[in-house]
Motif scaffolding. Structure first.
Motif, PDB file in Angstrom:
ATOM      1  N   ILE A   1      21.566  -8.580   1.673  1.00  0.00           N
ATOM      2  CA  ILE A   1      20.181  -8.381   2.099  1.00  0.00           C
ATOM      3  C   ILE A   1      19.255  -9.059   1.099  1.00  0.00           C
ATOM      4  O   ILE A   1      19.341  -8.801  -0.107  1.00  0.00           O
ATOM      5  CB  ILE A   1      19.847  -6.876   2.187  1.00  0.00           C
ATOM      6  CG1 ILE A   1      20.774  -6.194   3.202  1.00  0.00           C
ATOM      7  CG2 ILE A   1      18.381  -6.676   2.572  1.00  0.00           C
ATOM      8  CD1 ILE A   1      20.601  -4.693   3.281  1.00  0.00           C
ATOM      9  N   PRO A   2      18.346  -9.936   1.575  1.00  0.00           N
ATOM     10  CA  PRO A   2      17.458 -10.630   0.636  1.00  0.00           C
ATOM     11  C   PRO A   2      16.435  -9.682   0.024  1.00  0.00           C
ATOM     12  O   PRO A   2      15.986  -8.730   0.662  1.00  0.00           O
ATOM     13  CB  PRO A   2      16.772 -11.670   1.528  1.00  0.00           C
ATOM     14  CG  PRO A   2      16.813 -11.090   2.898  1.00  0.00           C
ATOM     15  CD  PRO A   2      18.120 -10.326   2.964  1.00  0.00           C
ATOM     16  N   LYS A   3      16.087  -9.916  -1.217  1.00  0.00           N
ATOM     17  CA  LYS A   3      15.073  -9.116  -1.893  1.00  0.00           C
ATOM     18  C   LYS A   3      13.682  -9.581  -1.473  1.00  0.00           C
ATOM     19  O   LYS A   3      13.374 -10.766  -1.518  1.00  0.00           O
ATOM     20  CB  LYS A   3      15.236  -9.236  -3.404  1.00  0.00           C
ATOM     21  CG  LYS A   3      16.563  -8.670  -3.924  1.00  0.00           C
ATOM     22  CD  LYS A   3      16.668  -8.819  -5.436  1.00  0.00           C
ATOM     23  CE  LYS A   3      17.984  -8.242  -5.948  1.00  0.00           C
ATOM     24  NZ  LYS A   3      18.112  -8.382  -7.426  1.00  0.00           N
ATOM     25  N   LEU A   4      12.845  -8.618  -1.056  1.00  0.00           N
ATOM     26  CA  LEU A   4      11.518  -8.950  -0.561  1.00  0.00           C
ATOM     27  C   LEU A   4      10.455  -8.886  -1.655  1.00  0.00           C
ATOM     28  O   LEU A   4       9.316  -9.308  -1.434  1.00  0.00           O
ATOM     29  CB  LEU A   4      11.131  -8.000   0.582  1.00  0.00           C
ATOM     30  CG  LEU A   4      12.061  -8.011   1.803  1.00  0.00           C
ATOM     31  CD1 LEU A   4      11.555  -7.035   2.845  1.00  0.00           C
ATOM     32  CD2 LEU A   4      12.170  -9.403   2.381  1.00  0.00           C
ATOM     33  N   ARG A   5      10.820  -8.392  -2.817  1.00  0.00           N
ATOM     34  CA  ARG A   5       9.843  -8.247  -3.891  1.00  0.00           C
ATOM     35  C   ARG A   5       9.326  -9.622  -4.331  1.00  0.00           C
ATOM     36  O   ARG A   5      10.101 -10.536  -4.618  1.00  0.00           O
ATOM     37  CB  ARG A   5      10.463  -7.528  -5.080  1.00  0.00           C
ATOM     38  CG  ARG A   5       9.471  -7.239  -6.195  1.00  0.00           C
ATOM     39  CD  ARG A   5      10.132  -6.448  -7.317  1.00  0.00           C
ATOM     40  NE  ARG A   5       9.182  -6.154  -8.373  1.00  0.00           N
ATOM     41  CZ  ARG A   5       9.483  -5.461  -9.473  1.00  0.00           C
ATOM     42  NH1 ARG A   5      10.718  -5.006  -9.639  1.00  0.00           N
ATOM     43  NH2 ARG A   5       8.554  -5.241 -10.394  1.00  0.00           N
ATOM     44  N   GLY A   6       8.016  -9.753  -4.368  1.00  0.00           N
ATOM     45  CA  GLY A   6       7.403 -10.999  -4.798  1.00  0.00           C
ATOM     46  C   GLY A   6       7.395 -12.084  -3.744  1.00  0.00           C
ATOM     47  O   GLY A   6       7.090 -13.242  -4.054  1.00  0.00           O
ATOM     48  N   SER A   7       7.723 -11.728  -2.500  1.00  0.00           N
ATOM     49  CA  SER A   7       7.823 -12.749  -1.448  1.00  0.00           C
ATOM     50  C   SER A   7       6.530 -12.941  -0.662  1.00  0.00           C
ATOM     51  O   SER A   7       6.540 -13.561   0.402  1.00  0.00           O
ATOM     52  CB  SER A   7       8.955 -12.384  -0.482  1.00  0.00           C
ATOM     53  OG  SER A   7       8.648 -11.199   0.243  1.00  0.00           O
ATOM     54  N   PHE A   8       5.411 -12.440  -1.175  1.00  0.00           N
ATOM     55  CA  PHE A   8       4.142 -12.566  -0.450  1.00  0.00           C
ATOM     56  C   PHE A   8       3.770 -14.024  -0.180  1.00  0.00           C
ATOM     57  O   PHE A   8       3.324 -14.347   0.936  1.00  0.00           O
ATOM     58  CB  PHE A   8       3.024 -11.859  -1.216  1.00  0.00           C
ATOM     59  CG  PHE A   8       1.699 -11.880  -0.493  1.00  0.00           C
ATOM     60  CD1 PHE A   8       1.496 -11.103   0.630  1.00  0.00           C
ATOM     61  CD2 PHE A   8       0.664 -12.701  -0.931  1.00  0.00           C
ATOM     62  CE1 PHE A   8       0.284 -11.130   1.309  1.00  0.00           C
ATOM     63  CE2 PHE A   8      -0.540 -12.737  -0.269  1.00  0.00           C
ATOM     64  CZ  PHE A   8      -0.739 -11.946   0.852  1.00  0.00           C
ATOM     65  N   PRO A   9       3.920 -14.953  -1.149  1.00  0.00           N
ATOM     66  CA  PRO A   9       3.629 -16.363  -0.847  1.00  0.00           C
ATOM     67  C   PRO A   9       4.484 -16.923   0.288  1.00  0.00           C
ATOM     68  O   PRO A   9       4.023 -17.751   1.071  1.00  0.00           O
ATOM     69  CB  PRO A   9       3.933 -17.077  -2.172  1.00  0.00           C
ATOM     70  CG  PRO A   9       3.794 -16.032  -3.214  1.00  0.00           C
ATOM     71  CD  PRO A   9       4.271 -14.774  -2.580  1.00  0.00           C
ATOM     72  N   VAL A  10       5.720 -16.445   0.388  1.00  0.00           N
ATOM     73  CA  VAL A  10       6.604 -16.886   1.472  1.00  0.00           C
ATOM     74  C   VAL A  10       6.104 -16.338   2.806  1.00  0.00           C
ATOM     75  O   VAL A  10       6.159 -17.023   3.833  1.00  0.00           O
ATOM     76  CB  VAL A  10       8.051 -16.431   1.210  1.00  0.00           C
ATOM     77  CG1 VAL A  10       8.980 -16.900   2.320  1.00  0.00           C
ATOM     78  CG2 VAL A  10       8.529 -16.954  -0.130  1.00  0.00           C
ATOM     79  N   LEU A  11       5.624 -15.094   2.791  1.00  0.00           N
ATOM     80  CA  LEU A  11       5.043 -14.501   4.000  1.00  0.00           C
ATOM     81  C   LEU A  11       3.850 -15.320   4.478  1.00  0.00           C
ATOM     82  O   LEU A  11       3.733 -15.637   5.675  1.00  0.00           O
ATOM     83  CB  LEU A  11       4.616 -13.057   3.713  1.00  0.00           C
ATOM     84  CG  LEU A  11       3.744 -12.380   4.781  1.00  0.00           C
ATOM     85  CD1 LEU A  11       4.493 -12.269   6.094  1.00  0.00           C
ATOM     86  CD2 LEU A  11       3.287 -10.999   4.300  1.00  0.00           C
ATOM     87  N   ILE A  12       2.968 -15.681   3.551  1.00  0.00           N
ATOM     88  CA  ILE A  12       1.787 -16.473   3.906  1.00  0.00           C
ATOM     89  C   ILE A  12       2.202 -17.835   4.467  1.00  0.00           C
ATOM     90  O   ILE A  12       1.670 -18.293   5.495  1.00  0.00           O
ATOM     91  CB  ILE A  12       0.881 -16.657   2.671  1.00  0.00           C
ATOM     92  CG1 ILE A  12       0.346 -15.311   2.194  1.00  0.00           C
ATOM     93  CG2 ILE A  12      -0.277 -17.601   2.999  1.00  0.00           C
ATOM     94  CD1 ILE A  12      -0.464 -14.567   3.228  1.00  0.00           C
ATOM     95  N   ALA A  13       3.177 -18.478   3.813  1.00  0.00           N
ATOM     96  CA  ALA A  13       3.649 -19.778   4.297  1.00  0.00           C
ATOM     97  C   ALA A  13       4.260 -19.655   5.686  1.00  0.00           C
ATOM     98  O   ALA A  13       4.051 -20.520   6.547  1.00  0.00           O
ATOM     99  CB  ALA A  13       4.668 -20.352   3.314  1.00  0.00           C
ATOM    100  N   GLY A  14       5.018 -18.579   5.918  1.00  0.00           N
ATOM    101  CA  GLY A  14       5.607 -18.371   7.237  1.00  0.00           C
ATOM    102  C   GLY A  14       4.557 -18.174   8.315  1.00  0.00           C
ATOM    103  O   GLY A  14       4.676 -18.693   9.429  1.00  0.00           O
ATOM    104  N   LEU A  15       3.512 -17.421   7.993  1.00  0.00           N
ATOM    105  CA  LEU A  15       2.426 -17.200   8.956  1.00  0.00           C
ATOM    106  C   LEU A  15       1.713 -18.500   9.280  1.00  0.00           C
ATOM    107  O   LEU A  15       1.414 -18.786  10.449  1.00  0.00           O
ATOM    108  CB  LEU A  15       1.440 -16.167   8.402  1.00  0.00           C
ATOM    109  CG  LEU A  15       1.948 -14.730   8.288  1.00  0.00           C
ATOM    110  CD1 LEU A  15       0.882 -13.830   7.674  1.00  0.00           C
ATOM    111  CD2 LEU A  15       2.348 -14.198   9.657  1.00  0.00           C
ATOM    112  N   PHE A  16       1.439 -19.313   8.261  1.00  0.00           N
ATOM    113  CA  PHE A  16       0.757 -20.580   8.512  1.00  0.00           C
ATOM    114  C   PHE A  16       1.657 -21.559   9.264  1.00  0.00           C
ATOM    115  O   PHE A  16       1.173 -22.400  10.024  1.00  0.00           O
ATOM    116  CB  PHE A  16       0.275 -21.197   7.199  1.00  0.00           C
ATOM    117  CG  PHE A  16      -1.037 -20.649   6.732  1.00  0.00           C
ATOM    118  CD1 PHE A  16      -2.173 -20.777   7.505  1.00  0.00           C
ATOM    119  CD2 PHE A  16      -1.141 -19.995   5.508  1.00  0.00           C
ATOM    120  CE1 PHE A  16      -3.392 -20.261   7.083  1.00  0.00           C
ATOM    121  CE2 PHE A  16      -2.348 -19.472   5.073  1.00  0.00           C
ATOM    122  CZ  PHE A  16      -3.485 -19.610   5.864  1.00  0.00           C
TER     123      PHE A  16
END
Length: 297
Positions: A60-75
């Motif tokens: 299972i991937p660790k989600l901690r600190g992945s906010f920039p990845v979330l933003i990139a995925g949304l864009f």
């Protein structure tokens, strides 16, 4: 990895994006909607990213600190959505031109973020890129008066969104490798696309009618390869320079539409492609020249 390879990865990633408009147009000609094609792109891209993650990482991937990845995925999802909308209102070549405005928008984003003015080499490069764009798209002798305002609005929205995607990609996440970043970004993008596009393709049988073929092509060249390559190259190259290097998307898109859609390439378009390529290489050439001049002094 050698330093010159990072810009090359950005160029290859941007080249992958260049064929998307043509593939979507082919899907439309085959009886599918742009929304269905875009949805198949993100769902298939996520499935491929999941397979790669399970083979390479597992667990299972660790989600901690992945906010920039979330933003990139949304864009990523927003760009695919609004770009698909623009293609519904205008020719693929013109939609690419509007998307191409991310070059100067990305430079503007970076200048605002780091509070600096564009470098002389960057400004000169953007002039060549802008002029080459107009010629390469064939806007000199094209009649664009009949194109609805929605097409212009969606196209420019795609440019702002894609520039934001490039900027979001330049921030590395400590402890997160590229495979995990690809998986999470494609996962977030697939979730977002569910709200914007056509999730019913999963159960209405459209995939079995041939949509899966377009989805597989779009998933590889629109999700897996560019996200992977950008995740490696952009943090090393920087958002502003990555935007300039990504200008290769336009020549690739025009060549793809010429080969697959039968669109004609004029002399002016050929000159425009040459100017775009020249604008891409100018910053590196001028920077190298300035460095050598300082060494001689």
């Amino acid at each position: 990895m050698k330093p010159w390879m990072y810009p090359l990865l950005v160029i290859i990633g941007a080249s992958c994006y260049g064929i998307l408009s043509t593939i979507i147009k082919l899907a439309i000609q085959d009886g599918f909607t742009a929304s269905e094609a875009v949805t198949s792109q993100y769902y298939t891209g996520f499935l491929l990213a999941l397979i790669i993650f399970l083979i390479a990482r597992r667990g299972i991937p660790k989600l901690r600190g992945s906010f920039p990845v979330l933003i990139a995925g949304l864009f990523t999802a927003i760009t695919g959505t609004v770009y698909g909308k623009s293609i519904e209102y205008m020719p693929a070549s013109l939609a690419v031109v509007l998307l191409f405005q991310f070059t100067w928008i990305g430079m503007l984003y970076e200048c605002i973020a780091v509070r600096r003015l564009p470098k002389k080499s960057e400004a000169v490069s953007l002039v060549f890129l802008f002029g080459g764009t107009i010629l390469a798209a064939g806007l000199i002798d094209a009649d664009i008066s009949g194109i609805a305002w929605q097409g212009w609005a969606w196209g420019l929205a795609a440019a702002f969104s894609f520039a934001a995607f490039v900027m979001a990609n330049q921030k590395p996440v400590p402890g997160m490798n590229v495979v995990t970043r690809l998986f999470l970004m494609s996962f977030y993008a697939a979730i977002a696309i569910t709200f914007f596009q056509s999730p019913e393709i999963i159960w209405n049988g459209r995939l079995s009618e041939g949509l899966w073929i377009y989805g597989a092509i779009l998933g590889v060249f629109g999700i897996v390869l560019p996200i992977f390559l950008f995740s490696v190259g952009v943090p090393k190259v920087g958002g502003g320079m990555s935007s300039i290097l990504s200008a290769v998307e336009l020549p690739v898109a025009i060549m793809a539409s010429m080969l697959l859609l039968g669109e004609r390439l004029t002399i002016l378009q050929f000159v425009g492609i040459f100017l775009v390529l020249l604008g891409m290489t100018l910053p590196a050439v001028l920077q190298k020249y300035a460095l050598r001049r300082r060494q001689l002094e």
